[in-house]
Design an enzyme around this catalytic site. Structure first.
Site, PDB file in Angstrom:
ATOM      1  N   TYR A 190       1.177  -0.736  -0.209  1.00  0.00           N
ATOM      2  CA  TYR A 190      -0.082   0.234  -0.142  1.00  0.00           C
ATOM      3  C   TYR A 190       1.025   1.795  -0.104  1.00  0.00           C
ATOM      4  CZ  TYR A 190       0.500   0.279   4.834  1.00  0.00           C
ATOM      5  OH  TYR A 190       1.375   0.583   6.323  1.00  0.00           O
ATOM      6  N   CYS A 191       0.473   2.214  -0.671  1.00  0.00           N
ATOM      7  CA  CYS A 191       0.845   3.423  -0.628  1.00  0.00           C
ATOM      8  C   CYS A 191      -0.024   5.120  -0.493  1.00  0.00           C
ATOM      9  CB  CYS A 191       1.681   3.871  -1.523  1.00  0.00           C
ATOM     10  SG  CYS A 191       1.259   3.237  -3.470  1.00  0.00           S
ATOM     11  N   THR A 192       0.332   5.947  -1.282  1.00  0.00           N
ATOM     12  CA  THR A 192      -0.351   7.036  -0.829  1.00  0.00           C
ATOM     13  C   THR A 192      -1.520   7.019  -1.812  1.00  0.00           C
ATOM     14  OG1 THR A 192       1.428   8.572   0.131  1.00  0.00           O
ATOM     15  CG2 THR A 192      -0.907   9.716  -0.704  1.00  0.00           C
ATOM     16  N   ILE A 219      -3.416   4.440   0.212  1.00  0.00           N
ATOM     17  CA  ILE A 219      -4.626   4.807   1.567  1.00  0.00           C
ATOM     18  C   ILE A 219      -5.546   6.019   1.286  1.00  0.00           C
ATOM     19  CG2 ILE A 219      -3.397   5.769   3.533  1.00  0.00           C
ATOM     20  CD1 ILE A 219      -0.903   4.866   2.752  1.00  0.00           C
TER      21      ILE A 219
END
Length: 298
Positions: A190-192, A219
């Protein structure tokens, strides 16, 4: 007062002439009075732009009219609000539109393969609700695809947070063997906004990780869906003047001031002008110059 909005977006798609796309995007943003940062390469476009809501809507419409970008998914968020003493506040004081080898800098342009459908050989994409279904079915390991400092104020519970200061550090981190024990386990990256995981998941698969997933939309999309009623804890670090955003007024505060250890989600730059390190600093300690370990005396 104009309503400020911010768009987070990317798409992986082959581009024959990135320079012409750069000129078009620059002129489009300048004409609409938008600030932000856009990176273009032969593999697609990655950007965050902000400004008046009417201008931002026009930008999204115009960008989607270009056929290779028709499938772009825009993630919307509220811009910052000016304080009484800063009526000219802008989330992005300037505009930067550049052509680079990679639209997200992992330092591995030769590994990435892209066609009109996106990244070839990446992880299985999960919508937010699909993530919950997967976790109900089997134990998974969350793998944070951001810089380590971003995770200090927000992350998924029990996530693996690699010790990286820059995205380009991930290749060496994966090659170090630290995470080989995860190669036969389900891993959710996961990342921004999802773009870093598009590349990271493919790098992991190339290195023998057998069951890799990526949180589609990152996210930001997960937070829009579940607010603070899901698996996310804390605030989301963002690369603009807001520094951090919360998904509701019930957001848990998990960051700790690097100086006094007070709980806080407040971030600021190291006060040394030569340094780009981000620090977690509470409001009380912000009145004293904040210097990272590399620049202890400023």
């Amino acid at each position: 007062m104009a309503i400020p909005k911010i768009l987070l977006f990317y798409i992986f798609t082959p581009l024959v002439d990135p320079e012409s796309i750069r000129l078009w995007q620059r002129d489009l943003c300048e004409g609409l009075g938008l600030g932000g940062r856009i990176i273009i390469s032969k593999d697609g476009i990655n950007g965050t732009v902000g400004g008046d809501i009417r201008a931002v809507k026009k930008y999204a419409k115009k960008t989607r009219q270009y056929a290779p970008f028709a499938a772009i998914e825009f993630t919307w968020s509220d811009g910052g609000r000016p304080t009484d003493g800063d009526a000219e506040y802008r989330d992005f004081p300037r505009l930067s539109v550049r052509v680079r080898d990679e639209i997200v800098s992992f330092g591995a342009p030769g590994e990435l393969r892209v066609d009109e459908n996106g990244v070839i050989g990446g992880g299985t994409k999960l919508q937010p609700a699909d993530l919950h279904a997967l976790i109900a079915e089997k134990p998974v390991t969350f793998f944070d695809g951001r810089n380590a400092f971003e995770a200090e104020i927000g992350r998924f519970a029990d996530a693996v947070v690699p010790s990286v200061s820059h995205t380009r550090d991930f290749v060496a981190e994966l090659d170090s063997g630290k995470y080989d024990h995860l190669k036969d386990q389900p891993v959710v990256t996961y990342c921004t906004g999802g773009i870093r995981c598009e590349v990271l998941s493919s790098l992991m698969i190339n290195r023998g990780f057998r069951e890799v997933y990526q949180l589609d939309g990152g996210i930001a999309k997960y937070g829009e869906t579940f607010r603070d009623g899901g698996l996310w804890k804390g605030s989301l670090y963002v690369f603009d003047n807001r520094m951090a955003v919360q998904f509701s007024d019930r957001a848990e505060v998990i960051g700790r001031c690097f100086r006094c250890a007070q709980l806080t989600s407040r971030m600021q730059n190291c006060d040394d002008l030569a340094c780009r390190e981000q620090l977690v600093v509470c409001a009380a300690c912000a009145s004293v110059a904040a210097h990272c370990r590399q620049h202890p005396t400023g």
